[in-house]
Design a protein around this motif. Structure first.
Motif, PDB file in Angstrom:
ATOM      1  N   LEU A 140       0.828  -1.207   0.000  1.00 38.88           N
ATOM      2  CA  LEU A 140       0.000   0.000   0.000  1.00 38.88           C
ATOM      3  C   LEU A 140       0.864   1.259   0.000  1.00 38.88           C
ATOM      4  O   LEU A 140       0.571   2.225  -0.705  1.00 38.88           O
ATOM      5  CB  LEU A 140      -0.925   0.010   1.213  1.00 38.88           C
ATOM      6  N   ALA A 141       1.925   1.243   0.797  1.00 37.35           N
ATOM      7  CA  ALA A 141       2.803   2.414   0.856  1.00 37.35           C
ATOM      8  C   ALA A 141       3.433   2.697  -0.495  1.00 37.35           C
ATOM      9  O   ALA A 141       3.695   3.860  -0.836  1.00 37.35           O
ATOM     10  CB  ALA A 141       3.883   2.201   1.913  1.00 37.35           C
ATOM     11  N   ALA A 142       3.638   1.650  -1.295  1.00 35.98           N
ATOM     12  CA  ALA A 142       4.258   1.827  -2.615  1.00 35.98           C
ATOM     13  C   ALA A 142       3.350   2.605  -3.565  1.00 35.98           C
ATOM     14  O   ALA A 142       3.829   3.209  -4.526  1.00 35.98           O
ATOM     15  CB  ALA A 142       4.597   0.468  -3.211  1.00 35.98           C
ATOM     16  N   THR A 143       2.044   2.596  -3.297  1.00 37.15           N
ATOM     17  CA  THR A 143       1.103   3.322  -4.168  1.00 37.15           C
ATOM     18  C   THR A 143       0.577   4.593  -3.512  1.00 37.15           C
ATOM     19  O   THR A 143      -0.375   5.194  -3.998  1.00 37.15           O
ATOM     20  CB  THR A 143      -0.091   2.414  -4.524  1.00 37.15           C
ATOM     21  N   ALA A 144       1.204   5.010  -2.407  1.00 37.96           N
ATOM     22  CA  ALA A 144       0.702   6.164  -1.654  1.00 37.96           C
ATOM     23  C   ALA A 144       0.663   7.428  -2.499  1.00 37.96           C
ATOM     24  O   ALA A 144      -0.309   8.190  -2.464  1.00 37.96           O
ATOM     25  CB  ALA A 144       1.542   6.383  -0.405  1.00 37.96           C
ATOM     26  N   ASP A 145       1.721   7.688  -3.267  1.00 38.08           N
ATOM     27  CA  ASP A 145       1.764   8.920  -4.058  1.00 38.08           C
ATOM     28  C   ASP A 145       0.562   9.029  -4.983  1.00 38.08           C
ATOM     29  O   ASP A 145      -0.039  10.107  -5.116  1.00 38.08           O
ATOM     30  CB  ASP A 145       3.054   8.970  -4.885  1.00 38.08           C
ATOM     31  N   ALA A 146       0.207   7.936  -5.646  1.00 36.05           N
ATOM     32  CA  ALA A 146      -0.909   7.958  -6.595  1.00 36.05           C
ATOM     33  C   ALA A 146      -2.233   8.199  -5.891  1.00 36.05           C
ATOM     34  O   ALA A 146      -3.145   8.824  -6.464  1.00 36.05           O
ATOM     35  CB  ALA A 146      -0.950   6.647  -7.378  1.00 36.05           C
ATOM     36  N   ARG A 147      -2.373   7.704  -4.667  1.00 35.89           N
ATOM     37  CA  ARG A 147      -3.632   7.866  -3.929  1.00 35.89           C
ATOM     38  C   ARG A 147      -3.727   9.215  -3.228  1.00 35.89           C
ATOM     39  O   ARG A 147      -4.818   9.710  -2.963  1.00 35.89           O
ATOM     40  CB  ARG A 147      -3.780   6.745  -2.893  1.00 35.89           C
ATOM     41  N   TRP A 148      -2.567   9.812  -2.915  1.00 37.98           N
ATOM     42  CA  TRP A 148      -2.556  10.997  -2.066  1.00 37.98           C
ATOM     43  C   TRP A 148      -2.330  12.305  -2.803  1.00 37.98           C
ATOM     44  O   TRP A 148      -2.803  13.349  -2.361  1.00 37.98           O
ATOM     45  CB  TRP A 148      -1.451  10.855  -1.018  1.00 37.98           C
ATOM     46  N   PHE A 149      -1.577  12.268  -3.904  1.00 35.58           N
ATOM     47  CA  PHE A 149      -1.114  13.512  -4.522  1.00 35.58           C
ATOM     48  C   PHE A 149      -1.392  13.521  -6.026  1.00 35.58           C
ATOM     49  O   PHE A 149      -1.621  12.484  -6.645  1.00 35.58           O
ATOM     50  CB  PHE A 149       0.396  13.683  -4.296  1.00 35.58           C
ATOM     51  N   THR A 150      -1.348  14.720  -6.596  1.00 30.56           N
ATOM     52  CA  THR A 150      -1.439  14.842  -8.048  1.00 30.56           C
ATOM     53  C   THR A 150      -0.130  14.343  -8.666  1.00 30.56           C
ATOM     54  O   THR A 150       0.905  14.297  -7.993  1.00 30.56           O
ATOM     55  CB  THR A 150      -1.691  16.303  -8.465  1.00 30.56           C
ATOM     56  N   PRO A 151      -0.156  13.953  -9.950  1.00 28.42           N
ATOM     57  CA  PRO A 151       1.042  13.392 -10.587  1.00 28.42           C
ATOM     58  C   PRO A 151       2.258  14.307 -10.476  1.00 28.42           C
ATOM     59  O   PRO A 151       2.169  15.513 -10.698  1.00 28.42           O
ATOM     60  CB  PRO A 151       0.603  13.218 -12.050  1.00 28.42           C
ATOM     61  N   GLY A 152       3.388  13.718 -10.084  1.00 28.58           N
ATOM     62  CA  GLY A 152       4.634  14.460  -9.978  1.00 28.58           C
ATOM     63  C   GLY A 152       4.893  15.085  -8.624  1.00 28.58           C
ATOM     64  O   GLY A 152       5.984  15.607  -8.378  1.00 28.58           O
ATOM     65  N   PHE A 153       3.908  15.045  -7.712  1.00 26.71           N
ATOM     66  CA  PHE A 153       4.089  15.647  -6.388  1.00 26.71           C
ATOM     67  C   PHE A 153       4.235  14.531  -5.354  1.00 26.71           C
ATOM     68  O   PHE A 153       3.607  13.486  -5.452  1.00 26.71           O
ATOM     69  CB  PHE A 153       2.887  16.521  -6.029  1.00 26.71           C
ATOM     70  N   VAL A 155       5.502  13.918  -0.857  1.00 24.22           N
ATOM     71  CA  VAL A 155       6.095  14.370   0.404  1.00 24.22           C
ATOM     72  C   VAL A 155       6.738  13.132   1.031  1.00 24.22           C
ATOM     73  O   VAL A 155       6.047  12.308   1.628  1.00 24.22           O
ATOM     74  CB  VAL A 155       5.046  14.976   1.348  1.00 24.22           C
ATOM     75  N   PRO A 156       8.046  12.981   0.864  1.00 26.58           N
ATOM     76  CA  PRO A 156       8.709  11.758   1.332  1.00 26.58           C
ATOM     77  C   PRO A 156       8.438  11.432   2.800  1.00 26.58           C
ATOM     78  O   PRO A 156       8.309  10.259   3.163  1.00 26.58           O
ATOM     79  CB  PRO A 156      10.192  12.056   1.086  1.00 26.58           C
ATOM     80  N   ARG A 157       8.345  12.454   3.643  1.00 28.93           N
ATOM     81  CA  ARG A 157       8.114  12.199   5.074  1.00 28.93           C
ATOM     82  C   ARG A 157       6.782  11.481   5.275  1.00 28.93           C
ATOM     83  O   ARG A 157       6.684  10.545   6.092  1.00 28.93           O
ATOM     84  CB  ARG A 157       8.111  13.534   5.829  1.00 28.93           C
ATOM     85  N   LEU A 158       5.744  11.864   4.537  1.00 26.58           N
ATOM     86  CA  LEU A 158       4.440  11.235   4.707  1.00 26.58           C
ATOM     87  C   LEU A 158       4.437   9.811   4.145  1.00 26.58           C
ATOM     88  O   LEU A 158       3.804   8.916   4.723  1.00 26.58           O
ATOM     89  CB  LEU A 158       3.362  12.081   4.041  1.00 26.58           C
ATOM     90  N   VAL A 159       5.132   9.590   3.044  1.00 25.06           N
ATOM     91  CA  VAL A 159       5.249   8.233   2.507  1.00 25.06           C
ATOM     92  C   VAL A 159       5.974   7.341   3.508  1.00 25.06           C
ATOM     93  O   VAL A 159       5.607   6.180   3.721  1.00 25.06           O
ATOM     94  CB  VAL A 159       5.975   8.246   1.148  1.00 25.06           C
ATOM     95  N   ARG A 160       6.979   7.886   4.153  1.00 20.93           N
ATOM     96  CA  ARG A 160       7.701   7.128   5.176  1.00 20.93           C
ATOM     97  C   ARG A 160       6.787   6.807   6.361  1.00 20.93           C
ATOM     98  O   ARG A 160       6.861   5.708   6.932  1.00 20.93           O
ATOM     99  CB  ARG A 160       8.927   7.915   5.629  1.00 20.93           C
ATOM    100  N   ASP A 161       5.927   7.760   6.742  1.00 20.19           N
ATOM    101  CA  ASP A 161       4.947   7.479   7.803  1.00 20.19           C
ATOM    102  C   ASP A 161       4.101   6.260   7.446  1.00 20.19           C
ATOM    103  O   ASP A 161       3.811   5.414   8.305  1.00 20.19           O
ATOM    104  CB  ASP A 161       4.014   8.681   7.996  1.00 20.19           C
ATOM    105  N   HIS A 162       3.674   6.201   6.185  1.00 18.88           N
ATOM    106  CA  HIS A 162       2.852   5.084   5.723  1.00 18.88           C
ATOM    107  C   HIS A 162       3.631   3.767   5.857  1.00 18.88           C
ATOM    108  O   HIS A 162       3.108   2.759   6.357  1.00 18.88           O
ATOM    109  CB  HIS A 162       2.445   5.326   4.272  1.00 18.88           C
ATOM    110  N   GLN A 163       4.879   3.777   5.444  1.00 24.10           N
ATOM    111  CA  GLN A 163       5.708   2.573   5.498  1.00 24.10           C
ATOM    112  C   GLN A 163       5.921   2.085   6.924  1.00 24.10           C
ATOM    113  O   GLN A 163       6.056   0.878   7.167  1.00 24.10           O
ATOM    114  CB  GLN A 163       7.062   2.855   4.839  1.00 24.10           C
ATOM    115  N   GLU A 164       5.928   3.032   7.865  1.00 22.09           N
ATOM    116  CA  GLU A 164       6.236   2.690   9.254  1.00 22.09           C
ATOM    117  C   GLU A 164       4.996   2.454  10.115  1.00 22.09           C
ATOM    118  O   GLU A 164       5.118   2.140  11.307  1.00 22.09           O
ATOM    119  CB  GLU A 164       7.087   3.808   9.868  1.00 22.09           C
TER     120      GLU A 164
END
Length: 373
Positions: A140-153, A155-164
């Protein structure tokens, strides 16, 4: 009892504002918004169980949004916060809706961001909970950007939160979303409500926020272009602008009533004397005394003037009493009625106090007569 991990910012005496996160994120979701809001509010950001610094065991399988709301109330109680403004994203927004419906006396205002009164039925969330319990959060964390942000945007800190995030706690939050549906209770919400939608949000599209806005009495809706599901991270300036306008509503209403009761000349003098040292106190007066008490329709301004005169005599605040004698005249009391109020204070507050009060009131009424002459 263990509490949700949280971060508090702003003066302890400022109006409290609680900020709720989205599933898979920590309170870092508010990093670009909370510091600005803390200039005028006591901002408290909290983490979901198993996210950020919150313990995973605070929640278990079969949890509900109501369980999360109870954890938020326990946190508020521990901080001595009885009544608060609330803003939340996605699952955090659902918690705010629950609080506004089931604990209306605790919520002074509500902002629901990229969220919904229902999350597309139980099945998708039941399937996600099963996946996470079986395989963890990595896929799920691997697809976080697509679910959370517009293409190309991103926030690494939030993706890391998801992973952890703790898988069991994350799955329990999915259980809560699966069971959540407040569509039939939206009309019961009485707190001033703002809905903020990300125009590019695939998870909770603007139609979901529009449904809430249509059902909650007096609610307002703002759509933010170029924002997906985590609007406070992707478009913090737009979210901050909308929240400031919403949260400052009581202060604006209070200032309007303050002018109606005390007169423009008095308020203008008070504003002219304002300094950085007194600015927060002036905002406190406008927000609470005038924005919540004097705007309450239960008692007319005329009756509130009588109560205020009595209270000021009881405490010997004669300079303030003179100001409120003028306000009482603006609110329709005659000199005879003001005299009757002060005469009653002689019985319950003491003759010396009433004697000083009559002297102060007499000066104000004489000035009024001189002005008319």
């Amino acid at each position: 009892m263990k509490l949700l991990d949280h971060r508090a910012e702003g003066a302890a005496s400022a109006p409290p504002l609680l900020l709720g996160p989205s599933l898979g994120t920590s309170c870092a979701l508010w990093d670009d918004v909370a510091p600005e809001l803390s200039v005028t509010h006591r901002v408290v950001r909290w983490d979901l169980p198993g996210h950020g610094g919150s313990a995973a065991e605070l929640i278990g399988a079969g949890a509900t949004v109501g369980d999360l709301a109870d954890l938020v109330l326990a946190l508020a109680d521990s901080l001595g916060v009885e009544r608060f403004a609330y803003a939340g994203v996605s699952l955090g927004g659902a918690v705010g809706l629950h609080l506004a419906v089931h604990h209306p006396r605790r919520v002074s205002s509500l902002a629901v961001i990229c969220s919904s009164a229902h999350f597309n039925g139980a099945k998708p969330w039941q399937e996600r909970a099963a996946l996470v319990r079986r395989e963890g959060v990595a896929s799920l964390a691997a697809t976080a950007d697509a679910r959370w942000f517009t293409p190309g945007f991103t926030v690494p800190r939030l993706v890391r939160d998801h992973q952890e995030a703790d898988p069991e706690a994350y799955a329990a939050c999915c259980d809560a979303l699966a069971a959540f549906d407040l569509r039939e209770r939206l009309a019961d919400i009485s707190a001033p409500t703002l809905l903020i939608a990300g125009r590019e949000d695939p998870a909770t599209p603007p139609a979901h926020l529009r449904q809430i806005a249509d059902e909650v009495p007096g609610a307002a809706l703002v759509e933010i272009p170029g924002a997906s599901h985590l609007a406070p991270a992707e478009r913090p300036e737009a979210v901050l602008t909308a929240l400031r306008a919403h949260l400052d509503g009581p202060s604006r209403r209070g200032m309007q009533v303050r002018r109606e009761v005390l007169g423009d000349a008095h308020v203008d003098r008070a504003q002219a004397r304002q300094t950085p040292f007194t600015a927060r106190f002036q905002d406190f007066i406008s927000r609470y005394a005038w924005g919540e008490i004097w705007t309450d329709p239960t008692l007319p301004h005329r009756e509130r003037s009588m109560i205020t005169l009595t209270a000021l005599v009881a405490h010997g605040h004669y300079e303030e009493l003179a100001m409120h004698v003028r306000a009482a005249r603006r609110n329709g009391l005659t000199p005879e009625e003001i005299g009757a109020v002060l005469l009653q204070t002689a019985v319950y507050c003491g003759v010396p106090a009433a004697n000083s009060a009559f002297a102060a009131a007499q000066r104000v009424l004489a000035e009024e007569d001189d002005g008319r002459g």
